[in-house]
Structure formats: C-alpha cells, structure tokens
Design a protein around this motif. Structure first.
Motif, PDB file in Angstrom:
ATOM      1  N   MET A 199       0.844  -1.190   0.000  1.00 62.98           N
ATOM      2  CA  MET A 199       0.000   0.000   0.000  1.00 62.98           C
ATOM      3  C   MET A 199       0.882   1.244   0.000  1.00 62.98           C
ATOM      4  O   MET A 199       1.822   1.353   0.770  1.00 62.98           O
ATOM      5  N   LYS A 200       0.581   2.152  -0.891  1.00 63.15           N
ATOM      6  CA  LYS A 200       1.333   3.390  -1.029  1.00 63.15           C
ATOM      7  C   LYS A 200       1.114   4.293   0.192  1.00 63.15           C
ATOM      8  O   LYS A 200       0.011   4.388   0.716  1.00 63.15           O
ATOM      9  N   THR A 201       2.185   4.932   0.628  1.00 59.69           N
ATOM     10  CA  THR A 201       2.097   5.879   1.740  1.00 59.69           C
ATOM     11  C   THR A 201       1.861   7.275   1.189  1.00 59.69           C
ATOM     12  O   THR A 201       2.582   7.738   0.308  1.00 59.69           O
ATOM     13  N   LYS A 219      -1.909  17.003   1.422  1.00 61.63           N
ATOM     14  CA  LYS A 219      -0.957  16.197   0.643  1.00 61.63           C
ATOM     15  C   LYS A 219       0.094  17.053  -0.058  1.00 61.63           C
ATOM     16  O   LYS A 219      -0.211  18.105  -0.596  1.00 61.63           O
ATOM     17  N   ILE A 220       1.308  16.514  -0.058  1.00 58.36           N
ATOM     18  CA  ILE A 220       2.405  17.159  -0.782  1.00 58.36           C
ATOM     19  C   ILE A 220       2.238  16.854  -2.265  1.00 58.36           C
ATOM     20  O   ILE A 220       2.056  15.701  -2.655  1.00 58.36           O
ATOM     21  N   PRO A 253       8.038  13.268  12.115  1.00 61.19           N
ATOM     22  CA  PRO A 253       6.977  12.698  11.274  1.00 61.19           C
ATOM     23  C   PRO A 253       6.429  11.398  11.862  1.00 61.19           C
ATOM     24  O   PRO A 253       7.133  10.674  12.563  1.00 61.19           O
ATOM     25  N   VAL A 254       5.156  11.132  11.562  1.00 64.83           N
ATOM     26  CA  VAL A 254       4.463   9.944  12.061  1.00 64.83           C
ATOM     27  C   VAL A 254       3.902   9.179  10.874  1.00 64.83           C
ATOM     28  O   VAL A 254       3.206   9.759  10.031  1.00 64.83           O
ATOM     29  N   THR A 255       4.206   7.884  10.805  1.00 59.25           N
ATOM     30  CA  THR A 255       3.587   7.039   9.788  1.00 59.25           C
ATOM     31  C   THR A 255       2.478   6.253  10.486  1.00 59.25           C
ATOM     32  O   THR A 255       2.697   5.647  11.538  1.00 59.25           O
ATOM     33  N   HIS A 256       1.281   6.297   9.900  1.00 55.79           N
ATOM     34  CA  HIS A 256       0.124   5.637  10.518  1.00 55.79           C
ATOM     35  C   HIS A 256      -0.666   4.869   9.469  1.00 55.79           C
ATOM     36  O   HIS A 256      -0.966   5.392   8.397  1.00 55.79           O
ATOM     37  N   GLN A 257      -0.999   3.642   9.810  1.00 58.33           N
ATOM     38  CA  GLN A 257      -1.802   2.781   8.935  1.00 58.33           C
ATOM     39  C   GLN A 257      -3.251   2.822   9.397  1.00 58.33           C
ATOM     40  O   GLN A 257      -3.574   2.374  10.493  1.00 58.33           O
ATOM     41  N   TYR A 258      -4.105   3.414   8.577  1.00 61.02           N
ATOM     42  CA  TYR A 258      -5.548   3.335   8.817  1.00 61.02           C
ATOM     43  C   TYR A 258      -6.031   2.065   8.126  1.00 61.02           C
ATOM     44  O   TYR A 258      -5.256   1.369   7.468  1.00 61.02           O
ATOM     45  N   ASN A 273      -7.779   1.484   5.426  1.00 59.83           N
ATOM     46  CA  ASN A 273      -7.675   1.394   3.965  1.00 59.83           C
ATOM     47  C   ASN A 273      -6.688   2.394   3.338  1.00 59.83           C
ATOM     48  O   ASN A 273      -6.681   2.572   2.137  1.00 59.83           O
ATOM     49  N   PHE A 274      -5.882   3.040   4.144  1.00 58.89           N
ATOM     50  CA  PHE A 274      -4.834   3.911   3.606  1.00 58.89           C
ATOM     51  C   PHE A 274      -3.752   4.127   4.664  1.00 58.89           C
ATOM     52  O   PHE A 274      -3.981   3.912   5.857  1.00 58.89           O
ATOM     53  N   LYS A 275      -2.567   4.547   4.184  1.00 60.69           N
ATOM     54  CA  LYS A 275      -1.419   4.770   5.066  1.00 60.69           C
ATOM     55  C   LYS A 275      -0.887   6.166   4.811  1.00 60.69           C
ATOM     56  O   LYS A 275      -0.734   6.564   3.655  1.00 60.69           O
ATOM     57  N   ILE A 276      -0.623   6.912   5.888  1.00 57.35           N
ATOM     58  CA  ILE A 276      -0.073   8.258   5.703  1.00 57.35           C
ATOM     59  C   ILE A 276       1.221   8.441   6.493  1.00 57.35           C
ATOM     60  O   ILE A 276       1.431   7.793   7.516  1.00 57.35           O
ATOM     61  N   LYS A 277       2.057   9.311   5.955  1.00 60.73           N
ATOM     62  CA  LYS A 277       3.203   9.820   6.706  1.00 60.73           C
ATOM     63  C   LYS A 277       2.882  11.282   6.941  1.00 60.73           C
ATOM     64  O   LYS A 277       2.807  12.079   6.003  1.00 60.73           O
ATOM     65  N   LEU A 278       2.641  11.627   8.204  1.00 60.48           N
ATOM     66  CA  LEU A 278       2.229  12.967   8.587  1.00 60.48           C
ATOM     67  C   LEU A 278       3.456  13.736   9.064  1.00 60.48           C
ATOM     68  O   LEU A 278       4.150  13.303   9.989  1.00 60.48           O
ATOM     69  N   ILE A 279       3.724  14.852   8.400  1.00 60.05           N
ATOM     70  CA  ILE A 279       4.920  15.662   8.673  1.00 60.05           C
ATOM     71  C   ILE A 279       4.469  16.966   9.343  1.00 60.05           C
ATOM     72  O   ILE A 279       3.900  17.839   8.689  1.00 60.05           O
ATOM     73  N   PRO A 280       4.688  17.066  10.665  1.00 64.49           N
ATOM     74  CA  PRO A 280       4.156  18.212  11.408  1.00 64.49           C
ATOM     75  C   PRO A 280       5.121  19.397  11.526  1.00 64.49           C
ATOM     76  O   PRO A 280       6.334  19.217  11.633  1.00 64.49           O
TER      77      PRO A 280
END
Length: 128
Positions: free
Chosen positions: A1-3, A38-39, A69-74, A76-83
């Motif tokens: 799954m793409k981040t 999104k970037i 940054p935090v990588t989190h798997q929901y 049905n999708f995965k995000i890398k959140l850059i605060p």
C-alpha cells in the motif's frame, strides 16, 4: 500500500492553538486534526504546508520548527504525517473543507476526539 505524504500545522495564535474538525463527508468524519494536506509532486514540505493552510483556512503562517513525522496505517490507507509548529501571520479564518475550528489552550487539546495519526504529534507538541 502506497504511503501518502501529508504535512500538518500546529498553528499558534497568541496563547492558543488552532485545530480543525473534519466534515461528515471526509474520511475520518468529525475527528479533530491539525490542518494540512498532501504534498504535490515537486513541492517542498514547507511550500506544501503554507499552500494547504492558505487553501483550507485562508490564513498565512510562519514556520517555527519541524516535529517528528508519524507514519500511521488506517484500515484502507497509510499516511506519513509531517508536522510543523507554526505561528499565525495574517488573514481571516474561513473554513473551506472542515466543519468547525477551535482555538484552544494547549492543555485543552487532549480532550478532543483526534484522528489517530495526529495523536503522537499532539503528544510531542505538549511535551515541548
């Protein structure tokens, strides 16, 4: 799954922090989060967060510092959140996507129903 790479801003306005609530039609409906998005291809993290905050909230911000940054798997999708910790610069808040916003004291933030990916960011921010 793409981040999915996403930036978010902890927006400080005087002694309070601006947070936003996702609308009923968004993924993670009615959860609170730090605004961002999104970037885009070829865009820097800082250009992204400044653009997203202006597009979503109609305000301009100044960057103070980048947090972890935090990588989190929901489900049905995965995000890398850059605060980024930021400071309000100018503009009048006008919500374009979210259903609500709150200006809260730093200590009140923990009481909100947060999107899961934002929780480690909130924890790091509260420890600063």
């Amino acid at each position: 799954m793409k981040t999915i790479l996403v930036t978010c801003a902890i927006i400080q306005i005087k002694d309070e922090v601006l947070v936003v609530q996702r609308s009923k039609s968004m993924k993670l409906p009615l959860k609170w989060e730090f605004a961002g998005g999104k970037i885009e291809y070829g865009e820097s993290e800082i250009d992204c967060i400044k653009r997203e905050i202006f597009e979503e909230l109609n305000i301009k911000i100044d960057i103070i510092e980048r947090l972890t940054p935090v990588t989190h798997q929901y489900s049905n999708f995965k995000i890398k959140l850059i605060p980024f910790v930021t400071e309000y610069h100018s503009g009048e808040i006008k919500l374009k996507e979210h259903c609500n916003f709150l200006l809260a004291d730093k200590n009140e933030l923990i009481n909100l129903d947060w999107a899961e990916a934002d929780l480690p960011i909130l924890k790091e921010y509260l420890s600063l």
